[in-house]
Scaffold this motif. Structure first.
Motif, mmCIF file in Angstrom:
data_model
loop_
_atom_site.group_PDB
_atom_site.id
_atom_site.type_symbol
_atom_site.label_atom_id
_atom_site.label_comp_id
_atom_site.label_asym_id
_atom_site.label_seq_id
_atom_site.Cartn_x
_atom_site.Cartn_y
_atom_site.Cartn_z
ATOM 1 N N GLY A 106 2.629 6.839 -6.806
ATOM 2 C CA GLY A 106 1.556 7.574 -7.472
ATOM 3 C C GLY A 106 0.618 6.687 -8.247
ATOM 4 N N PHE B 5 -4.747 5.384 5.481
ATOM 5 C CA PHE B 5 -3.382 5.249 4.965
ATOM 6 C C PHE B 5 -2.333 5.596 6.018
ATOM 7 C CE2 PHE B 5 0.331 7.316 3.007
ATOM 8 C CZ PHE B 5 0.863 6.214 2.365
ATOM 9 N N LYS C 14 -1.686 4.762 -6.854
ATOM 10 C CA LYS C 14 -2.919 4.571 -6.096
ATOM 11 C C LYS C 14 -3.129 5.785 -5.205
ATOM 12 C CE LYS C 14 -5.113 1.134 -3.171
ATOM 13 N NZ LYS C 14 -4.937 -0.096 -2.414
ATOM 14 N N THR C 15 -4.375 6.163 -5.036
ATOM 15 C CA THR C 15 -4.662 7.263 -4.113
ATOM 16 C C THR C 15 -4.711 6.712 -2.691
ATOM 17 O OG1 THR C 15 -7.034 6.962 -4.389
ATOM 18 C CG2 THR C 15 -5.967 8.585 -5.821
ATOM 19 N N PRO C 16 -4.265 7.491 -1.724
ATOM 20 C CA PRO C 16 -4.256 7.010 -0.344
ATOM 21 C C PRO C 16 -5.666 6.727 0.174
ATOM 22 C CG PRO C 16 -3.003 9.058 -0.537
ATOM 23 C CD PRO C 16 -3.681 8.822 -1.835
ATOM 24 N N GLU D 212 0.839 -1.204 0.000
ATOM 25 C CA GLU D 212 0.000 0.000 0.000
ATOM 26 C C GLU D 212 0.873 1.253 0.000
ATOM 27 O OE1 GLU D 212 -3.620 2.055 0.056
ATOM 28 O OE2 GLU D 212 -3.318 -0.112 -0.080
ATOM 29 N N VAL E 285 1.164 4.014 -3.161
ATOM 30 C CA VAL E 285 0.846 5.430 -2.955
ATOM 31 C C VAL E 285 2.076 6.290 -3.237
ATOM 32 C CG1 VAL E 285 0.198 7.134 -1.208
ATOM 33 C CG2 VAL E 285 -1.050 4.976 -1.372
ATOM 34 N N THR E 286 3.240 5.851 -2.787
ATOM 35 C CA THR E 286 4.474 6.603 -3.013
ATOM 36 C C THR E 286 4.779 6.737 -4.506
ATOM 37 O OG1 THR E 286 5.342 5.814 -0.910
ATOM 38 C CG2 THR E 286 6.927 6.710 -2.458
#
Length: 119
Positions: free
Chosen positions: A22, A30, A24-26, A15, A19-20
């Motif tokens: 980019g 999160f 996936k959106t947090p 996860e 996110v890091t």
């Protein structure tokens, strides 16, 4: 124990990486997941140091028994190596504990500040 900790940290790790990167959106939780990952990472590091040094101490105990019947300067060398092994283990654990000042910042995502910043 290390394998169990690593299994638990797989989901928060992926996860965090998605996110890091980019991709996936947090999610809503999160920050909690990332902080949980940092706690697991800290535990995994301590388990790594402990198991590694337990192997070193087991080899030292083997050599103690090997040279048990021999009265030679090897006994002095063994004590020196035992001291150095214990000292390096203590240093590794202490440096892990003081990687962030204060230690509580280590467990909050984005708050970890190195004592030795790279410029």
């Amino acid at each position: 124990a290390t394998a169990s900790v690593n299994q638990v940290m797989i989901s928060p790790l992926y996860e965090l990486e998605l996110v890091t990167a980019g991709l996936k959106t947090p999610a809503v939780d999160f920050i909690e997941q990332a902080n949980f990952f940092l706690r697991l990472q800290f535990a995994a590091d301590l388990l790594l140091w402990t198991t590694t040094w337990l192997i070193k101490f087991s080899l030292l105990s083997f050599f103690w028994r090997l040279f048990d019947s021999v009265q030679s300067p090897m006994r002095i060398f063994w004590w020196i190596m035992c001291f150095l092994t214990a000292a390096t283990f203590i240093c590794a654990v202490v440096l892990q504990m003081f990687a962030c000042d204060p230690l509580s910042k280590f467990f909050v995502i984005g708050m970890a500040v190195s004592l030795f910043p790279s410029n």
